[in-house]
Structure formats: structure tokens, C-alpha cells
Design a protein around this motif. Structure first.
Motif, PDB file in Angstrom:
ATOM      1  N   ALA A   1      -8.364  65.763  48.446  1.00 20.72           N
ATOM      2  CA  ALA A   1      -8.003  65.874  47.031  1.00 20.72           C
ATOM      3  C   ALA A   1      -6.799  66.792  46.835  1.00 20.72           C
ATOM      4  CB  ALA A   1      -9.205  66.373  46.219  1.00 20.72           C
ATOM      5  N   VAL A   2      -6.755  67.894  47.541  1.00 24.59           N
ATOM      6  CA  VAL A   2      -5.618  68.817  47.443  1.00 24.59           C
ATOM      7  C   VAL A   2      -4.361  68.139  47.986  1.00 24.59           C
ATOM      8  CG1 VAL A   2      -4.670  70.999  48.314  1.00 24.59           C
ATOM      9  CG2 VAL A   2      -7.019  70.921  47.467  1.00 24.59           C
ATOM     10  N   HIS A   3      -4.476  67.465  49.097  1.00 27.76           N
ATOM     11  CA  HIS A   3      -3.346  66.761  49.707  1.00 27.76           C
ATOM     12  C   HIS A   3      -2.816  65.677  48.770  1.00 27.76           C
ATOM     13  CE1 HIS A   3      -1.161  64.205  52.600  1.00 27.76           C
ATOM     14  NE2 HIS A   3      -1.002  65.325  53.279  1.00 27.76           N
ATOM     15  N   ALA A   4      -3.724  64.971  48.082  1.00 33.66           N
ATOM     16  CA  ALA A   4      -3.320  63.916  47.155  1.00 33.66           C
ATOM     17  C   ALA A   4      -2.514  64.468  45.979  1.00 33.66           C
ATOM     18  CB  ALA A   4      -4.552  63.178  46.638  1.00 33.66           C
ATOM     19  N   LEU A   5      -2.665  65.758  45.689  1.00 36.05           N
ATOM     20  CA  LEU A   5      -1.889  66.395  44.625  1.00 36.05           C
ATOM     21  C   LEU A   5      -0.529  66.878  45.124  1.00 36.05           C
ATOM     22  CD1 LEU A   5      -4.707  68.409  42.809  1.00 36.05           C
ATOM     23  CD2 LEU A   5      -3.604  66.284  42.062  1.00 36.05           C
TER      24      LEU A   5
END
Length: 142
Positions: free
Chosen positions: A35-39
Motif C-alpha cells: 500500500a505504501v509503495h502504491a502511493l
């Protein structure tokens, strides 16, 4: 002379179960990282924010000085989901208490070194937690 059982393990089955617990790359941790990477954020995984202090954060943003810890409900005494152990209850209660004290000390030491600590419970929604992380990291970027 009989062989001593490892401290904390009430049986061989419990000992095997304890040894199987992963120190990193757990399902909640992987979900948070995705989720952090997707941001669009990039981070270091399982490193010490302060090399001289033996504490490892799950995600570390070195330039922004943000350390993210994903805490397990059992191990860190989640007020919502923590369950008390039935077997060897005294040992486990003391262990959770020590973990919480160490967490507080870690937060204090990092804050004194101008780091921001974000604590995420394993049951937290990873997308919502990722947004919290992204906001802090972006606010602290040089």
C-alpha cells in the motif's frame, strides 16, 4: 539430568510454533508495504533507524526520518484484540509488558533524535495506514 525446556515454551509443540513466527515479511507487513509503495513512496525494510540502538523498524524513510513499526496484537498488547495466554500466563503477561515498555522507550529515543514514529496495529487497514505514513513522510521530506 534432564534437558531444560526453553524459557517460555510450555511444550515442544509450543516451542515449534514460537520458532515458526516470522520476524519480518508477515502478511500484515507485506500488505502495508504494498500500500505504501502504491502511493509512490520508497523505503528501507527492517533496518535500525539509529544504528547504535538495537531496534529495528519495519519501514524506514531515512531522509524524512520516519520509522514505521507494525505491531502484532498479541505481542504488543493491543487494547482491542490482545488475548491473554492460557498456558504460562505469567510469563506471557510479563513479556507483553516488557514489549510495551521497550516500544515506549524506542519511541522516546527516536523522538529525541528528531525521528517521527508511526505505530500500526496488525489489524489496521493497510490502505488507511499507508495514507497516514505518506502524509508524515511527505510533510518531513527535505
Amino acid at each position: 539430568m534432564t534437558a531444560a525446556r526453553p524459557v517460555g515454551a510450555s511444550s515442544e509443540g509450543v516451542r515449534k510454533s514460537m520458532r515458526a513466527n516470522k520476524g519480518r515479511d508477515t502478511k500484515p507487513e507485506l500488505a502495508l508495504r504494498r500500500a505504501v509503495h502504491a502511493l509512490g513512496l520508497r523505503y528501507r525494510v527492517s533496518i535500525r533507524p539509529l544504528p547504535k540502538i538495537r531496534r529495528t523498524a519495519d519501514l524506514v524513510f531515512t531522509k524524512a526520518k520516519v520509522a514505521v513499526f507494525l505491531d502484532g496484537c498479541f505481542w504488543h498488547g493491543c487494547p482491542e484484540h490482545h488475548t491473554k495466554a492460557v498456558t504460562n500466563a505469567g510469563y506471557w503477561a510479563e513479556k507483553v509488558t516488557r514489549n510495551r515498555e521497550r516500544d515506549a522507550e524506542t519511541d522516546r529515543l527516536l523522538a529525541e533524535a528528531d525521528w517521527v514514529v508511526i505505530r500500526v496495529w496488525e489489524h489496521d487497514d493497510p490502505d488507511k495506514a499507508a495514507i497516514r505514513v505518506a502524509e508524515k513522510v511527505r510533510a518531513r521530506r527535505p
